[in-house]
Design a protein around this motif. Structure first.
Motif, PDB file in Angstrom:
ATOM      1  N   ASN A 191       0.779  -1.207  -0.881  1.00 56.18           N
ATOM      2  CA  ASN A 191       0.085  -0.441  -0.150  1.00 56.18           C
ATOM      3  C   ASN A 191       0.685   1.030  -0.078  1.00 56.18           C
ATOM      4  O   ASN A 191       1.688   1.592   1.163  1.00 56.18           O
ATOM      5  CB  ASN A 191      -0.703   0.092   1.278  1.00 56.18           C
ATOM      6  CG  ASN A 191      -2.494   1.314   1.235  1.00 56.18           C
ATOM      7  OD1 ASN A 191      -1.987   2.351   1.217  1.00 56.18           O
ATOM      8  ND2 ASN A 191      -2.897   0.035   1.210  1.00 56.18           N
ATOM      9  N   GLU A 192       0.562   2.130  -0.856  1.00 54.15           N
ATOM     10  CA  GLU A 192       1.408   3.781  -0.738  1.00 54.15           C
ATOM     11  C   GLU A 192       1.319   3.784   0.018  1.00 54.15           C
ATOM     12  O   GLU A 192       2.579   5.099   0.728  1.00 54.15           O
ATOM     13  CB  GLU A 192       0.887   4.436  -2.248  1.00 54.15           C
ATOM     14  CG  GLU A 192       1.315   3.905  -3.587  1.00 54.15           C
ATOM     15  CD  GLU A 192       0.601   4.535  -4.651  1.00 54.15           C
ATOM     16  OE1 GLU A 192      -0.125   5.392  -3.640  1.00 54.15           O
ATOM     17  OE2 GLU A 192       0.619   4.622  -5.832  1.00 54.15           O
ATOM     18  N   ASP A 237       0.790   0.110 -10.263  1.00 60.71           N
ATOM     19  CA  ASP A 237       1.940   1.006 -10.870  1.00 60.71           C
ATOM     20  C   ASP A 237       2.924   0.718 -11.312  1.00 60.71           C
ATOM     21  O   ASP A 237       3.921   0.936 -12.258  1.00 60.71           O
ATOM     22  CB  ASP A 237       1.418   2.515 -10.790  1.00 60.71           C
ATOM     23  CG  ASP A 237       0.159   2.632 -10.949  1.00 60.71           C
ATOM     24  OD1 ASP A 237      -0.095   2.960 -11.988  1.00 60.71           O
ATOM     25  OD2 ASP A 237      -0.401   4.091  -9.904  1.00 60.71           O
ATOM     26  N   HIS A 238       4.349   0.046 -10.274  1.00 60.30           N
ATOM     27  CA  HIS A 238       5.238  -0.226  -9.737  1.00 60.30           C
ATOM     28  C   HIS A 238       5.324  -1.807 -10.654  1.00 60.30           C
ATOM     29  O   HIS A 238       4.915  -2.296 -10.086  1.00 60.30           O
ATOM     30  CB  HIS A 238       5.767   0.028  -8.965  1.00 60.30           C
ATOM     31  CG  HIS A 238       7.313   0.568  -8.470  1.00 60.30           C
ATOM     32  ND1 HIS A 238       8.253   1.117  -9.410  1.00 60.30           N
ATOM     33  CD2 HIS A 238       8.403  -0.449  -7.692  1.00 60.30           C
ATOM     34  CE1 HIS A 238       9.459   0.825  -8.970  1.00 60.30           C
ATOM     35  NE2 HIS A 238       9.299   0.624  -8.557  1.00 60.30           N
ATOM     36  N   GLY A 258       4.639   3.651   2.990  1.00 57.26           N
ATOM     37  CA  GLY A 258       5.773   3.972   2.903  1.00 57.26           C
ATOM     38  C   GLY A 258       6.421   3.064   2.520  1.00 57.26           C
ATOM     39  O   GLY A 258       7.797   3.749   2.295  1.00 57.26           O
ATOM     40  N   ALA A 259       6.680   2.010   2.680  1.00 58.70           N
ATOM     41  CA  ALA A 259       7.334   1.141   2.401  1.00 58.70           C
ATOM     42  C   ALA A 259       7.813   0.836   0.680  1.00 58.70           C
ATOM     43  O   ALA A 259       6.386   1.245   0.185  1.00 58.70           O
ATOM     44  CB  ALA A 259       6.912  -0.513   2.976  1.00 58.70           C
ATOM     45  N   ILE A 260       8.088  -0.316   0.206  1.00 57.86           N
ATOM     46  CA  ILE A 260       8.162  -0.630  -1.223  1.00 57.86           C
ATOM     47  C   ILE A 260       7.696  -1.890  -1.545  1.00 57.86           C
ATOM     48  O   ILE A 260       7.527  -2.066  -2.257  1.00 57.86           O
ATOM     49  CB  ILE A 260       9.365  -0.802  -2.057  1.00 57.86           C
ATOM     50  CG1 ILE A 260      10.412   0.995  -1.529  1.00 57.86           C
ATOM     51  CG2 ILE A 260       9.931  -0.892  -3.863  1.00 57.86           C
ATOM     52  CD1 ILE A 260      11.746   0.939  -2.212  1.00 57.86           C
ATOM     53  N   GLY A 261       7.945  -2.711  -0.686  1.00 58.79           N
ATOM     54  CA  GLY A 261       7.493  -4.318  -0.907  1.00 58.79           C
ATOM     55  C   GLY A 261       7.999  -4.971  -1.389  1.00 58.79           C
ATOM     56  O   GLY A 261       7.016  -6.091  -2.086  1.00 58.79           O
ATOM     57  N   TRP A 262       9.082  -5.103  -1.684  1.00 54.81           N
ATOM     58  CA  TRP A 262       9.728  -6.112  -2.042  1.00 54.81           C
ATOM     59  C   TRP A 262      10.077  -7.415  -1.445  1.00 54.81           C
ATOM     60  O   TRP A 262       9.851  -7.193  -0.004  1.00 54.81           O
ATOM     61  CB  TRP A 262      11.309  -5.769  -2.074  1.00 54.81           C
ATOM     62  CG  TRP A 262      11.571  -4.117  -3.106  1.00 54.81           C
ATOM     63  CD1 TRP A 262      12.479  -3.494  -2.322  1.00 54.81           C
ATOM     64  CD2 TRP A 262      11.334  -3.927  -4.201  1.00 54.81           C
ATOM     65  NE1 TRP A 262      12.994  -2.343  -3.458  1.00 54.81           N
ATOM     66  CE2 TRP A 262      11.892  -2.513  -4.304  1.00 54.81           C
ATOM     67  CE3 TRP A 262      11.076  -4.456  -5.285  1.00 54.81           C
ATOM     68  CZ2 TRP A 262      11.963  -2.277  -5.871  1.00 54.81           C
ATOM     69  CZ3 TRP A 262      11.047  -3.977  -6.714  1.00 54.81           C
ATOM     70  CH2 TRP A 262      11.663  -2.489  -6.638  1.00 54.81           C
TER      71      TRP A 262
END
Length: 231
Positions: free
Chosen positions: A85-86, A133-134, A89-93
């Motif tokens: 989830n944006e 989107d990423h 604040g994490a990127i979620g790798w």
């Protein structure tokens, strides 16, 4: 903290080894939630095989946790979702891969969370959705979907259109993931025709399957998928 660091160090040493599953087993005698912390940190490991084996070990541990305390396993899945989830604040790798691996090893979690994983890869036709989107994160979703499809193909049927779209992607790695997924959920002449177009695709990709990281020819994956689709 010392316990966390020592366990992370141990995992970093043995997860890349072929007998990692046997070496992990004694650690699973401890509360699974204590094991998940170090594994969660290793999802960011720069060494590809270590990162992927951490994904596998994460799935093993979540499945064990679900046997003991299903609600706690749900909490872990929600934490992975939060990392995607944006607002977090994490990127979620590693999060979508870990979701897919956990569901592949735990049918109960698969029933509850499969739609969410697939939604990360599909743009909504109306309203808000979960589409990521990423692009690098979406690639992890494609992997998670294909991994889940191996074990629970019926739950990933709604992802078939996504796999078909991947076959037309200019990136060979995405084409490979589409073929892997369609080998489990694809059927019918439309799918067979799309897969057949790639039997002469000689690009080579690195893919993590069957707990091994190795090279695959896209053409070999196409023939494998075609055999399953036409069966």
């Amino acid at each position: 903290m010392a316990h966390f660091k020592s366990m992370k160090r141990d995992f970093s040493i043995f997860l890349p080894l072929n007998d990692w599953r046997e070496r992990l087993e004694p650690y699973l005698e401890q509360p699974p939630r204590k094991v998940l912390g170090p594994l969660f940190s290793l999802l960011l490991a720069p060494e590809p095989l270590l990162k992927w084996r951490a994904v596998s070990a994460f799935g093993v541990t979540v499945a064990r946790l679900a046997e003991q305390d299903l609600e706690s396993a749900r909490v872990v899945m929600r934490r992975l979702m939060w990392n995607l989830n944006e607002e977090s604040g994490a990127i979620g790798w590693g999060a979508p891969e870990s979701m897919g691996e956990s569901m592949a090893r735990c049918p109960r979690l698969a029933v509850e969370f499969n739609r969410i994983l697939i939604s990360y890869a599909q743009e909504p036709t109306s309203g808000d959705g979960n589409y990521l989107d990423h692009e690098p994160l979406r690639r992890g979703v494609y992997w998670g979907m294909a991994r889940l499809a191996e074990k629970q193909p019926d739950l990933v049927q709604r992802g078939r259109a996504t796999f078909l779209e991947l076959l037309r992607d200019e990136d060979a790695g995405k084409r490979a993931l589409g073929l892997w997924g369609l080998g489990s959920v694809g059927n019918g002449p439309e799918v067979a025709s799309a897969v057949r177009l790639l039997v002469d695709d000689h690009h080579v990709v690195v893919l993590y399957r069957n707990e091994q990281l190795r090279e695959y020819g896209v053409n070999d994956l196409a023939r494998e998928a075609l055999n399953k689709v036409e069966a």
